[in-house]
Design an enzyme around this catalytic site. Structure first.
Site, mmCIF file in Angstrom:
data_model
loop_
_atom_site.group_PDB
_atom_site.id
_atom_site.type_symbol
_atom_site.label_atom_id
_atom_site.label_comp_id
_atom_site.label_asym_id
_atom_site.label_seq_id
_atom_site.Cartn_x
_atom_site.Cartn_y
_atom_site.Cartn_z
ATOM 1 N N ASN A 10 0.955 -1.180 -0.015
ATOM 2 C CA ASN A 10 0.114 0.247 -0.171
ATOM 3 C C ASN A 10 1.014 1.130 -0.092
ATOM 4 O O ASN A 10 1.377 1.771 1.093
ATOM 5 C CB ASN A 10 -1.018 0.092 1.267
ATOM 6 C CG ASN A 10 -1.778 1.251 1.443
ATOM 7 O OD1 ASN A 10 -1.924 1.957 0.520
ATOM 8 N ND2 ASN A 10 -2.281 1.277 2.476
ATOM 9 N N LYS A 36 0.171 4.217 -0.211
ATOM 10 C CA LYS A 36 -0.684 5.502 0.208
ATOM 11 C C LYS A 36 -0.455 6.519 -0.805
ATOM 12 O O LYS A 36 -0.245 6.371 -1.730
ATOM 13 C CB LYS A 36 -0.303 5.655 1.822
ATOM 14 C CG LYS A 36 -0.214 4.525 2.557
ATOM 15 C CD LYS A 36 -0.055 4.730 3.707
ATOM 16 C CE LYS A 36 0.104 3.616 4.880
ATOM 17 N NZ LYS A 36 -0.087 3.855 6.107
ATOM 18 N N HIS A 73 -9.568 1.147 4.628
ATOM 19 C CA HIS A 73 -8.377 1.187 5.288
ATOM 20 C C HIS A 73 -8.590 2.459 6.663
ATOM 21 O O HIS A 73 -9.461 3.206 6.403
ATOM 22 C CB HIS A 73 -7.498 1.767 4.331
ATOM 23 C CG HIS A 73 -5.894 1.711 5.249
ATOM 24 N ND1 HIS A 73 -5.600 2.899 5.904
ATOM 25 C CD2 HIS A 73 -4.834 1.024 4.835
ATOM 26 C CE1 HIS A 73 -4.225 2.638 6.118
ATOM 27 N NE2 HIS A 73 -3.945 1.457 5.762
ATOM 28 N N GLU A 106 -7.062 4.790 7.610
ATOM 29 C CA GLU A 106 -6.796 6.216 7.115
ATOM 30 C C GLU A 106 -7.782 6.801 6.528
ATOM 31 O O GLU A 106 -8.245 7.836 6.615
ATOM 32 C CB GLU A 106 -5.228 6.121 6.402
ATOM 33 C CG GLU A 106 -4.333 5.997 7.240
ATOM 34 C CD GLU A 106 -3.043 5.548 6.720
ATOM 35 O OE1 GLU A 106 -2.919 5.592 5.460
ATOM 36 O OE2 GLU A 106 -2.063 5.164 7.342
ATOM 37 N N GLU A 125 -5.307 -4.810 10.617
ATOM 38 C CA GLU A 125 -4.379 -3.814 10.738
ATOM 39 C C GLU A 125 -4.787 -3.266 11.990
ATOM 40 O O GLU A 125 -5.461 -2.221 12.058
ATOM 41 C CB GLU A 125 -4.397 -3.005 9.503
ATOM 42 C CG GLU A 125 -4.112 -3.388 8.221
ATOM 43 C CD GLU A 125 -3.496 -2.446 7.378
ATOM 44 O OE1 GLU A 125 -2.440 -2.963 6.590
ATOM 45 O OE2 GLU A 125 -3.976 -1.374 7.038
ATOM 46 N N GLY A 169 2.424 2.082 10.892
ATOM 47 C CA GLY A 169 3.448 3.322 10.612
ATOM 48 C C GLY A 169 4.097 3.871 11.998
ATOM 49 O O GLY A 169 4.865 4.793 11.905
ATOM 50 N N SER A 180 3.343 -1.860 10.500
ATOM 51 C CA SER A 180 4.646 -2.111 10.517
ATOM 52 C C SER A 180 5.627 -3.444 10.126
ATOM 53 O O SER A 180 6.451 -3.781 10.843
ATOM 54 C CB SER A 180 4.935 -1.694 12.325
ATOM 55 O OG SER A 180 4.774 -0.275 12.354
HETATM 56 C C1 PEP Z 1 -0.982 0.097 5.809
HETATM 57 O O1 PEP Z 1 -0.994 1.313 5.987
HETATM 58 O O2 PEP Z 1 -1.510 -0.447 5.382
HETATM 59 C C2 PEP Z 1 0.069 -0.213 6.555
HETATM 60 C C3 PEP Z 1 0.227 -1.467 6.974
HETATM 61 O O3 PEP Z 1 1.245 0.530 6.855
HETATM 62 P P1 PEP Z 1 2.614 0.333 7.790
HETATM 63 O O4 PEP Z 1 3.330 -1.106 6.977
HETATM 64 O O5 PEP Z 1 3.692 1.524 7.301
HETATM 65 O O6 PEP Z 1 2.484 0.089 9.163
#
Ligand code: PEP
Length: 242
Positions: free
Chosen positions: A8, A10, A90, A92, A157, A163, A202
């Site tokens: 992803n 983003k 997601h 976000e 998630e 992040g 992460s």
């Molecule tokens: C995400 O936003 O889907 C995600 C898993 O981000 P990160 O790997 O940066 O934590």
């Protein structure tokens, strides 16, 4: 079924980065199934450049096939330009755009109608986990974000792990994936037992092998570490052979 490693991007990436990224994927052999989800404007360039074995995904779609929805993109158009997958719900988007479970369910329905495979994200906040509510929250999200005809992928998630460099304990990931499997099997007896459940939050080359080896973890949704092809490929290489 191979492990699925989805990137992803983003709101990151530029046109000049598409070709080098695609070349790096072409030069590597991955036993995992790879999906690249760049921002909308980069989809056509990635569609042209990616190796045939790598799938292309969008990061959102609208619930309607067309109409007066300024700034939105339909699932049908995404399918037409070469996307096969779409990330929906997601955290976000739920936070930044106020998307509710009902909104996500309508988008999943539209994605399926257009022939896209939805990757539906669920996950709890840190206060919810601290309060012991994580499983209930995730089960509620699943119950209300998935239409009756759901097929596709789920990404667990935990919002506090996205992040941040922090991840749940292996036991907590395994417990949540088991709970998601049970909920999916209950709601979708035909497809739930085999629906891939990705972990996201992460994931990096250093922790990927340990996470991907956990029971009921069928892959990873990777944010930050997907931006460099070498890191993304290192995560994919950590997937167990099937
Ligand atoms: C995400 O936003 O889907 C995600 C898993 O981000 P990160 O790997 O940066 O934590």
């Amino acid at each position: 079924m191979p492990f699925i490693i989805a990137g992803n991007f983003k709101m990151n990436g530029v046109l000049a980065g598409v070709q080098p990224y695609a070349e790096a994927l072409k030069a590597a052999e991955s036993k995992a199934k790879l999906i690249i989800c760049p921002p909308f404007p980069l989809l056509p360039a990635f569609a042209a450049a990616l190796p045939a074995t790598t799938a292309l995904g969008a990061q959102d779609c609208h619930a309607r096939p067309s109409g007066a929805h300024t700034g939105d993109v339909s699932a049908t158009l995404l399918r037409e330009i070469g996307a096969t997958h779409v990330i929906l719900g997601h955290s976000e988007r739920r936070a930044d755009h106020g998307e509710t479970n009902a909104d996500v369910s309508a988008k999943v329905f539209a994605a399926l109608a257009a022939g896209l495979i939805p990757i539906v994200c669920v996950g709890e906040t840190e206060p919810q986990r601290d309060a012991g509510e994580a499983e209930d929250i995730v089960k509620t999200q699943l119950r209300h974000s998935l239409p009756e005809n759901f097929t596709g992928l789920i990404a667990y998630e935990p919002i506090w792990a996205i992040g941040t460099g922090r991840t749940p304990t292996p036991a907590d990931i395994a417990a949540m994936h088991a709970a998601i499997r049970a909920a999916l099997t209950d709601s979708f007896p035909a497809t739930g037992p085999a629906t891939p459940i990705l972990y996201g939050g992460s994931v990096k080359p250093e922790n990927a092998a340990a996470i991907l080896a956990l029971p009921q973890v069928g892959g990873a949704l990777v944010g930050g570490a997907s931006l460099k092809a070498a890191d993304f490929l290192a995560i994919a290489a950590a997937a167990p052979a099937v």
